[in-house]
Structure formats: C-alpha cells, structure tokens
Design a protein around this motif. Structure first.
Motif, PDB file in Angstrom:
ATOM      1  N   PRO A   1       3.659 -16.149   6.800  1.00 11.74           N
ATOM      2  CA  PRO A   1       3.334 -15.031   5.919  1.00 11.74           C
ATOM      3  C   PRO A   1       4.047 -15.177   4.578  1.00 11.74           C
ATOM      4  O   PRO A   1       5.207 -15.594   4.530  1.00 11.74           O
ATOM      5  CB  PRO A   1       3.848 -13.816   6.689  1.00 11.74           C
ATOM      6  N   LYS A   2       3.346 -14.871   3.490  1.00  8.23           N
ATOM      7  CA  LYS A   2       3.945 -14.944   2.152  1.00  8.23           C
ATOM      8  C   LYS A   2       4.677 -13.651   1.833  1.00  8.23           C
ATOM      9  O   LYS A   2       5.344 -13.533   0.815  1.00  8.23           O
ATOM     10  CB  LYS A   2       2.849 -15.188   1.102  1.00  8.23           C
ATOM     11  N   ASP A   3       4.479 -12.667   2.673  1.00  8.67           N
ATOM     12  CA  ASP A   3       5.099 -11.350   2.472  1.00  8.67           C
ATOM     13  C   ASP A   3       5.889 -11.013   3.742  1.00  8.67           C
ATOM     14  O   ASP A   3       5.309 -10.815   4.799  1.00  8.67           O
ATOM     15  CB  ASP A   3       4.002 -10.305   2.248  1.00  8.67           C
ATOM     16  N   PRO A   4       7.230 -10.977   3.635  1.00  9.95           N
ATOM     17  CA  PRO A   4       8.031 -10.707   4.843  1.00  9.95           C
ATOM     18  C   PRO A   4       7.709  -9.345   5.459  1.00  9.95           C
ATOM     19  O   PRO A   4       7.912  -9.136   6.657  1.00  9.95           O
ATOM     20  CB  PRO A   4       9.479 -10.757   4.327  1.00  9.95           C
ATOM     21  N   ASP A   5       7.203  -8.426   4.638  1.00  7.46           N
ATOM     22  CA  ASP A   5       6.870  -7.094   5.139  1.00  7.46           C
ATOM     23  C   ASP A   5       5.415  -6.987   5.575  1.00  7.46           C
ATOM     24  O   ASP A   5       4.824  -5.901   5.541  1.00  7.46           O
ATOM     25  CB  ASP A   5       7.146  -6.048   4.048  1.00  7.46           C
ATOM     26  N   PHE A   6       4.829  -8.109   5.960  1.00  5.78           N
ATOM     27  CA  PHE A   6       3.379  -8.106   6.249  1.00  5.78           C
ATOM     28  C   PHE A   6       2.996  -7.081   7.312  1.00  5.78           C
ATOM     29  O   PHE A   6       1.955  -6.431   7.206  1.00  5.78           O
ATOM     30  CB  PHE A   6       2.922  -9.512   6.645  1.00  5.78           C
ATOM     31  N   GLU A   7       3.831  -6.903   8.331  1.00  6.71           N
ATOM     32  CA  GLU A   7       3.415  -6.010   9.411  1.00  6.71           C
ATOM     33  C   GLU A   7       3.380  -4.551   8.951  1.00  6.71           C
ATOM     34  O   GLU A   7       2.394  -3.832   9.193  1.00  6.71           O
ATOM     35  CB  GLU A   7       4.319  -6.143  10.646  1.00  6.71           C
ATOM     36  N   ALA A   8       4.413  -4.131   8.248  1.00  7.10           N
ATOM     37  CA  ALA A   8       4.444  -2.752   7.751  1.00  7.10           C
ATOM     38  C   ALA A   8       3.275  -2.501   6.791  1.00  7.10           C
ATOM     39  O   ALA A   8       2.646  -1.438   6.797  1.00  7.10           O
ATOM     40  CB  ALA A   8       5.778  -2.482   7.046  1.00  7.10           C
ATOM     41  N   ARG A   9       3.009  -3.523   5.985  1.00 14.53           N
ATOM     42  CA  ARG A   9       1.930  -3.421   5.005  1.00 14.53           C
ATOM     43  C   ARG A   9       0.569  -3.286   5.690  1.00 14.53           C
ATOM     44  O   ARG A   9      -0.256  -2.461   5.314  1.00 14.53           O
ATOM     45  CB  ARG A   9       1.975  -4.698   4.176  1.00 14.53           C
ATOM     46  N   VAL A  10       0.343  -4.093   6.719  1.00 10.44           N
ATOM     47  CA  VAL A  10      -0.922  -4.018   7.454  1.00 10.44           C
ATOM     48  C   VAL A  10      -1.029  -2.661   8.157  1.00 10.44           C
ATOM     49  O   VAL A  10      -2.074  -1.997   8.107  1.00 10.44           O
ATOM     50  CB  VAL A  10      -1.034  -5.173   8.478  1.00 10.44           C
ATOM     51  N   ARG A  11       0.065  -2.212   8.766  1.00  7.68           N
ATOM     52  CA  ARG A  11       0.009  -0.945   9.497  1.00  7.68           C
ATOM     53  C   ARG A  11      -0.237   0.241   8.549  1.00  7.68           C
ATOM     54  O   ARG A  11      -0.999   1.155   8.872  1.00  7.68           O
ATOM     55  CB  ARG A  11       1.296  -0.730  10.313  1.00  7.68           C
ATOM     56  N   ALA A  12       0.388   0.199   7.385  1.00  6.87           N
ATOM     57  CA  ALA A  12       0.180   1.293   6.423  1.00  6.87           C
ATOM     58  C   ALA A  12      -1.263   1.295   5.910  1.00  6.87           C
ATOM     59  O   ALA A  12      -1.897   2.347   5.776  1.00  6.87           O
ATOM     60  CB  ALA A  12       1.161   1.155   5.255  1.00  6.87           C
ATOM     61  N   SER A  13      -1.790   0.096   5.663  1.00  6.21           N
ATOM     62  CA  SER A  13      -3.160   0.017   5.161  1.00  6.21           C
ATOM     63  C   SER A  13      -4.149   0.488   6.233  1.00  6.21           C
ATOM     64  O   SER A  13      -5.067   1.278   5.954  1.00  6.21           O
ATOM     65  CB  SER A  13      -3.471  -1.420   4.723  1.00  6.21           C
ATOM     66  N   PHE A  14      -3.944   0.047   7.465  1.00 11.46           N
ATOM     67  CA  PHE A  14      -4.817   0.468   8.567  1.00 11.46           C
ATOM     68  C   PHE A  14      -4.826   1.992   8.706  1.00 11.46           C
ATOM     69  O   PHE A  14      -5.876   2.607   8.902  1.00 11.46           O
ATOM     70  CB  PHE A  14      -4.354  -0.167   9.882  1.00 11.46           C
ATOM     71  N   ALA A  15      -3.627   2.584   8.587  1.00 15.63           N
ATOM     72  CA  ALA A  15      -3.519   4.049   8.747  1.00 15.63           C
ATOM     73  C   ALA A  15      -4.318   4.789   7.686  1.00 15.63           C
ATOM     74  O   ALA A  15      -4.690   5.956   7.879  1.00 15.63           O
ATOM     75  CB  ALA A  15      -2.051   4.467   8.697  1.00 15.63           C
ATOM     76  N   SER A  16      -4.587   4.113   6.553  1.00 15.45           N
ATOM     77  CA  SER A  16      -5.329   4.776   5.477  1.00 15.45           C
ATOM     78  C   SER A  16      -6.825   4.505   5.547  1.00 15.45           C
ATOM     79  O   SER A  16      -7.583   4.927   4.674  1.00 15.45           O
ATOM     80  CB  SER A  16      -4.769   4.344   4.122  1.00 15.45           C
ATOM     81  N   GLN A  17      -7.260   3.779   6.582  1.00 20.72           N
ATOM     82  CA  GLN A  17      -8.705   3.567   6.750  1.00 20.72           C
ATOM     83  C   GLN A  17      -9.281   4.762   7.500  1.00 20.72           C
ATOM     84  O   GLN A  17      -9.191   4.832   8.741  1.00 20.72           O
ATOM     85  CB  GLN A  17      -8.979   2.285   7.538  1.00 20.72           C
TER      86      GLN A  17
END
Lengths: 151, 151, 151, 151
Positions: free
Chosen positions: A6-22
C-alpha cells in the motif's frame, strides 16, 4: 502478480471511512468485512429488499457489492489523495443468488498509475455451504485533483 | 434489426407485475415508466440512499436499473411462461451520476430462442438537461419449465 | 452525443497510415474503407484463413476488425501526437459469421481526455443481405509522451 | 469449483482435431500446447504479422488465442456430439503485448448444461520473463443437433 504494497499506510481507515459514506451500501444492508492491501470483502444478507422477481438476490445487488469490493481493493493500493471511480465492469452470473448471505471478495489483478484492473468473486452461503455465483472484472480509474473526488 | 412482435399479448401487464415483485427496485425507489415491445424505461431519483462516496449515484445502482431495463425489454418479447435471467452484463460508466434523476432505457438488439442481447442507455437529468452517463450490454437467458422461474 | 469535431485536421491520413502499419490487418486481409470523424469502417472477406472449426468466421477475427474500428474511430478525434491503446473490450456474438464479407463499423460514443468509449457493430453480408452479427464496446486510452506509442 | 471430469474420454483428440480445423489459428501461427480437462493452453509467436501499429501484438490477436483457449477448455468438458460457440467475451488488456511469445491459458470456471463460463489469462514471455498482459472472461454455448456445428 504485482507487489501490492500500500502507498498509504492508513489505507484501511481510508477504505472504511469511504465505504461508510456510500449511501447505497447502507441502503442495501451491506457491510465491509476484511480490508487488506489489494483485497476487500463485503457481505450482503439476502432478503426481500434486495431480490429480483423470483426471490433470488438481484443481479444489480450482487453487482453493487462486487463493484464496491473491486473499487476498494483498488483504492487500498492508491496513494493518499487519490479518488477511485469505476470506468467499467462486467459481471457473469453463474448461478442464481440463493442463500442467506452473499459475499463479494475483490482483489487487484494489476494496479497501474491511472487504471487498475480488479476482479471480484461473489459467493452465496446457503445452509452453511459456500458456492461461487458470480465473477466480476472491473477497470477502476484513479482520479487526482478533481473537486469532490477523493477516496 | 429484428421484428419485435411480442409473443405474449399481455406482455405489458406481465412486465409490470414482475417489476413490482423486484424488492430491489422498491428499495432503491425505482419506478417503471414505459413498456413497449422490446423497450423498457426505468427511473431512479438520485438521493443519498443510492450514492457512492463522492455523492454521485453509485455505479451499482445505475447497473441495477440498467440490468432490470434490459431484462424486461427481453421479457417483453418472450412467450408466455418463460422466465428471464441475466447471464452477464457489462456497463461502461461515461460520466459520474450527477443529477436529480437517472433514467435507464433498455432495448432488445437480438431476441433469440435461448439468449437475448439487449442494450441499455442510462441518462442523468440535471437541471433539465439530459446526458448519457452509462451504457450496458447484457445477455439474458430465457428459462422455461424451471420451478420458481417465470416472468 | 458529443461534438465530434476532429482535433487534428489530418485525422484521415493519420488513421490510414496507422492502419496500414497494423500487421494483423494485412495478415487477415482486412481493408479500411470509410474514415469519418468518430466513425471508421473495416471490411474483412470471409475465407478459410479466418475461420473457426465450423467454417464460420472466427470470433477472434471479428473481434480484431471490431477492435481496430473502435480504436481508429477514437483516434480520429484525438489531438495530434496522441496514440491510442485498447484498455478493454467486450464483444457479443449474436449470430455465426456466415457470409462473403464481414463489415465492422466503429463509432465513438463518448470521447474523453484520457478514456474514449466506442461501439462497433459488425455485419455479415451474405448473398447480398446484410445482417448484424456482433456488437463490441471498447474503452480506448489516449497515450501521450510515451516512447513508441503514437497514432 | 466444479468437478471437471470430462464427459468424453476422447476429449483431447477431439479438441486437437477441432483446433487443427480453425483456419485463423493457422493463419496467426498459433499452436495448441496442453489440453487437460477444463484447461487449454495456446501459444502465439510474436511477429510483425500479428502486430498493431506500435509493433505490439494486436489486441485482436491476443483475443483470438484467448477466445480459442476458453472455447476449447469448455469443449473439453462437453459430452460427445456437442459443439461450442462463443456467446460473448470481454478482454482487459493490462500491458502491451511485448515479447517473443504470447501464451493463453484458458480454464473453465463453471460448466453448465447450456452455458459455460471460462477465463483465460494471457502472458507475454519477454527475455525469459513471463508477465500477465490480459484477462479474458467468456460465455461459451453448447450447441447440439445443429447442422455443421460439432466440436
């Protein structure tokens, strides 16, 4: 196939936050389960609310979780600041969506600078047995510096 | 391209009854508008409930109405008793789903005995202007004599 | 759908020169017929040399001319210096490739800065009658500033 | 995923005989390598004769061997007497076809009575290194009792 660091160490938090906004995932009752670099799983309980006319899970509902799984698998490998959009996907329905639970497992096949190819396998869990019912391939596009498009 | 005479004089009532039993369409808030032989239109009001993370209408929601429009365009030409299942579809997203209303217009390209090819154009209506945002092609399968699969 | 004004006044010469350098088209015996902004036609005489096992024209041969027609329709609208690559395509085969001549007509559905969506209709001409036998949708990518990739 | 026991003990001879009668494969210079139940490999030497305008192997040539590999993987599991036709395929091109040799490995994902889903991975071998360059998914149709369509 490709190194999926991953190029972003915070990838998991980022994916989870984005999913929550779908909003659609909330509406369908889908939940995000595992988030690994280049691999994302989404669950969808089967119900009348996501059915087609014969009572099976609607191909559109399967495509929705499969597309989100592919998109977030792609996003998990993108650099901070990039947003992900689906350019296209194809889904083959191999068997009707019959079961208690549908599970979409998306994984990156090839992560490119602009385009990422991902594939999602969709399974139905019926009376404790898991069966693959659909296969999606998607082209995801990384978008940077566009208003309103991040993650 | 092909003569699109319905084999079932009651095709419209049949399509409308089947659509009404698709739980997913109710959940999404989609409505069936026009039903002609080989052509079906479905409307979806845009809202947070069908959005992806950037606030656009989710590709999965667009695919859902586009798949239903293709499927019902196919069903409108099938003989009484046949049921329709989606074998596969591909959707290309040409522009984000931005607007008040999404409209899917499905039409049959080739109606075969077993397989039907249909295409759906998806439009976004934004401030009174209509813009094509997606294109779906689908293979629909006619199923006869299978328990629980009719219309 | 989109204004299809060519950004390169020499688009036709450019498309014709590029087509002439596609070794596969020479090998198959395909010829470039009409080149308009956003629309390109390619002909392929049917023969044993392009057949599959039943004597019909091979899906791969139909896909080859359909892909080239889509790609050149896209290139005809690109600015000078850009090269075109196929990111993906899907082809639905509606009827066997039976006839003396196959004709692929590609046209641009949406020309974007990076990605172009094009569609190709493939027809078989058999005893003077033209019949659509395949439908391809393709995502083409504009590539600039990459060694060896122009036109 | 599915038990891939061949229904025809002579599946390999049948696949090899059918491949030999595909004029297109001869024209392209493709050869059939391995034939297992549900898995088929085809090789294509890269050359000017199968190139696109930048000198890479043409997407249509890659699609041709990938479609044949998918089709023969499907045929290898079909009962004696059945013929195979491609209903549709999609191919994603992940990287340009650069190398000495292209290899398509098709395998059956789900063998149904009428429809079979198969997937082909396409690799380029360049200076001894193998790299996946394309991914095809195809719907193959079993045809029985139709004049001129067997194997």
């Amino acid at each position: 196939m490709n190194d999926q660091a991953p190029k972003d160490p915070d990838f998991e938090a980022r994916v989870r936050a984005s999913f929550a906004s779908q909003g659609l995932m909330v509406t369908l009752g889908a939940t995000l389960v595992r988030v690994f670099p280049g691999l994302v799983e989404i669950l969808l309980p089967a119900s009348r609310a996501v059915s087609q006319q014969h009572g099976f899970v609607h191909a559109g509902a399967l495509a929705s979780i499969a597309d989100s799984a592919a998109g977030y698998a792609a996003l998990s490998l993108m650099p901070p600041g990039a947003g992900v959009l689906t350019a296209e996907f194809k889904i083959n329905l191999m068997a009707p969506g019959i079961g208690e639970l549908m599970m979409a497992r998306g994984r990156v096949i090839k992560a490119g600078r602009t385009l990422t190819l991902a594939q999602t396998d969709v399974f139905a869990v019926h009376e404790g047995r898991e069966k693959q019912i659909a296969l999606l391939t998607a082209t995801l596009m990384a978008v940077e510096g566009r208003d309103g498009v991040s993650d």
